[in-house]
Design an enzyme around this catalytic site. Structure first.
Site, PDB file in Angstrom:
ATOM      1  N   GLY A 124       0.826  -1.205   0.000  1.00 16.76           N
ATOM      2  CA  GLY A 124       0.000   0.000   0.000  1.00 16.76           C
ATOM      3  C   GLY A 124       0.858   1.252   0.000  1.00 16.76           C
ATOM      4  O   GLY A 124       1.357   1.696  -1.036  1.00 16.76           O
ATOM      5  N   ARG A 125       1.055   1.815   1.183  1.00 15.56           N
ATOM      6  CA  ARG A 125       1.943   2.966   1.367  1.00 15.56           C
ATOM      7  C   ARG A 125       2.734   2.767   2.649  1.00 15.56           C
ATOM      8  O   ARG A 125       2.235   2.235   3.641  1.00 15.56           O
ATOM      9  CB  ARG A 125       1.141   4.278   1.450  1.00 15.56           C
ATOM     10  CG  ARG A 125       0.619   4.783   0.113  1.00 15.56           C
ATOM     11  CD  ARG A 125       1.729   5.229  -0.812  1.00 15.56           C
ATOM     12  NE  ARG A 125       1.251   5.822  -2.052  1.00 15.56           N
ATOM     13  CZ  ARG A 125       1.039   5.156  -3.177  1.00 15.56           C
ATOM     14  NH1 ARG A 125       1.238   3.848  -3.210  1.00 15.56           N
ATOM     15  NH2 ARG A 125       0.632   5.786  -4.271  1.00 15.56           N
ATOM     16  N   GLU A 183      10.465   7.007   1.388  1.00 15.33           N
ATOM     17  CA  GLU A 183      11.206   6.506   0.222  1.00 15.33           C
ATOM     18  C   GLU A 183      11.502   7.654  -0.748  1.00 15.33           C
ATOM     19  O   GLU A 183      10.781   8.640  -0.786  1.00 15.33           O
ATOM     20  CB  GLU A 183      10.397   5.410  -0.493  1.00 15.33           C
ATOM     21  CG  GLU A 183       9.048   5.884  -1.024  1.00 15.33           C
ATOM     22  CD  GLU A 183       8.212   4.745  -1.607  1.00 15.33           C
ATOM     23  OE1 GLU A 183       7.824   4.873  -2.784  1.00 15.33           O
ATOM     24  OE2 GLU A 183       7.940   3.747  -0.898  1.00 15.33           O
ATOM     25  N   HIS A 205       9.340  -0.147  -4.479  1.00  9.71           N
ATOM     26  CA  HIS A 205       8.052   0.400  -4.946  1.00  9.71           C
ATOM     27  C   HIS A 205       7.846   0.060  -6.430  1.00  9.71           C
ATOM     28  O   HIS A 205       7.584   0.934  -7.260  1.00  9.71           O
ATOM     29  CB  HIS A 205       7.982   1.910  -4.722  1.00  9.71           C
ATOM     30  CG  HIS A 205       6.568   2.419  -4.628  1.00  9.71           C
ATOM     31  ND1 HIS A 205       6.226   3.561  -3.951  1.00  9.71           N
ATOM     32  CD2 HIS A 205       5.407   1.936  -5.142  1.00  9.71           C
ATOM     33  CE1 HIS A 205       4.920   3.769  -4.047  1.00  9.71           C
ATOM     34  NE2 HIS A 205       4.403   2.785  -4.764  1.00  9.71           N
TER      35      HIS A 205
END
Length: 313
Positions: A231-232, A261, A279
């Site tokens: 997700g995040r 990040e 990511h």
């Protein structure tokens, strides 16, 4: 019609830039704060911007562009785009739901398999000359309890893969139950973590989800539990995760996203029970082109005076 200038604020590969140009827009790429500020100052008549949730676009930047009419997020996330300010100005905001969902769901399952079966460490051990000494049993994925935090489109695709392919039992937590969903809804993150053997985060970023998975949730997951996050990074309390992994209060974690990040804390790099990918879950050749095609379709609709395909709700 002459090509319309489009300010691009996040890195795009040549294929996506070409797709945008083919669609009738001239991309002006400005990466980083300084280049971004210079581009905004030099393009006062700019009418469209391409960004993403992490890169965002602020109210102050909108105010410097009086003719701005549309902001496109190239993926689904919009957490750092000031959507409220855009609405107040009458600026349309679009995003790309579904364009990379299958790719993210595939990657989520890949991380889950790699984590439980300990694939990265086994690969490194064999390549360094070991064999018999690392052949201890690893947990199966099949039949385990998978708790999904955020059963949106991506979460639903993960559930389908996990249940249909691996016979996993599925439960989920959203703010409220989803109609027509066969999976069990649990009323809190804590309850989901207590129930799950694998807690998988598919929730978006932003203030509403920040640190939903905290030290208490990790303790509820327990020393036999695993965490997967596509997700995040902000959804997880990162310091609490590092502490839990160091102390073996959870069995392991696999993440495609890091809070802050692309910077990765040294403490995370040193954890043997943590898998990190950069990511990349949504980055497949198919999804990359799909995101650009969705941006072009939204821009073309907007400038033709038609409703955009994927407005931010």
């Amino acid at each position: 019609m002459a090509p319309i200038p489009l300010l691009v604020l996040n890195p795009l590969d040549a294929d996506r830039l070409a797709r945008i140009a083919e669609g009738g827009f001239t991309p002006h790429v400005a990466l980083g704060p300084e280049a971004r500020a210079q581009a905004i100052a030099s393009m006062p008549d700019l009418r469209c911007v391409l960004t993403n949730g992490a890169t965002g676009f602020t109210a102050a930047e909108m105010d410097r562009l009086p003719k701005l009419g549309i902001i496109c997020a190239i993926a689904v996330g919009t957490e750092n785009i000031d959507v409220a300010a855009a609405r107040a100005r009458g600026i349309v905001v679009t995003h790309g739901p579904g364009t990379n969902a299958p790719s993210v769901a595939d990657h989520a399952m890949a991380l889950t398999l790699a984590l439980l079966r300990d694939i990265p460490r086994l690969d490194a051990a064999v390549k360094s000359g070991e064999w018999m000494g690392v052949r201890w049993p690893r947990p199966m994925v099949s039949g385990r309890r998978l708790g999904i935090l955020g059963l949106g489109e991506i979460g639903a695709m993960i559930a389908a893969r996990a249940q249909g392919g691996f016979g996993m039992e599925i439960a989920y937590h959203n703010r409220r139950p989803r109609e027509g969903v066969p999976h069990r809804w649990l009323p809190s993150v804590q309850a989901l973590a207590e129930w799950a053997e694998v807690l998988l985060i598919a929730a978006p970023g932003g203030a509403a989800t920040r640190h939903l998975v905290d030290a208490a949730a990790l303790d509820a997951l327990g020393p036999q539990g695993y965490l997967v996050n596509i997700g995040r990074g902000s959804v997880v309390d990162q310091e609490a995760l590092i502490t839990a992994l160091r102390a073996n209060r959870i069995a392991g974690a696999a993440i495609d996203v890091v809070d802050g990040e692309p910077e990765v804390p040294d403490a995370m790099r040193a954890l043997p029970n943590l898998i990190i990918t950069p990511h990349i879950a949504g980055r497949s050749p198919e999804s990359i082109l799909a995101t650009a095609s969705m941006v072009v379709a939204n821009l073309q609709a907007h400038f033709a005076g038609k409703p955009v395909l994927t407005p931010v709700a």
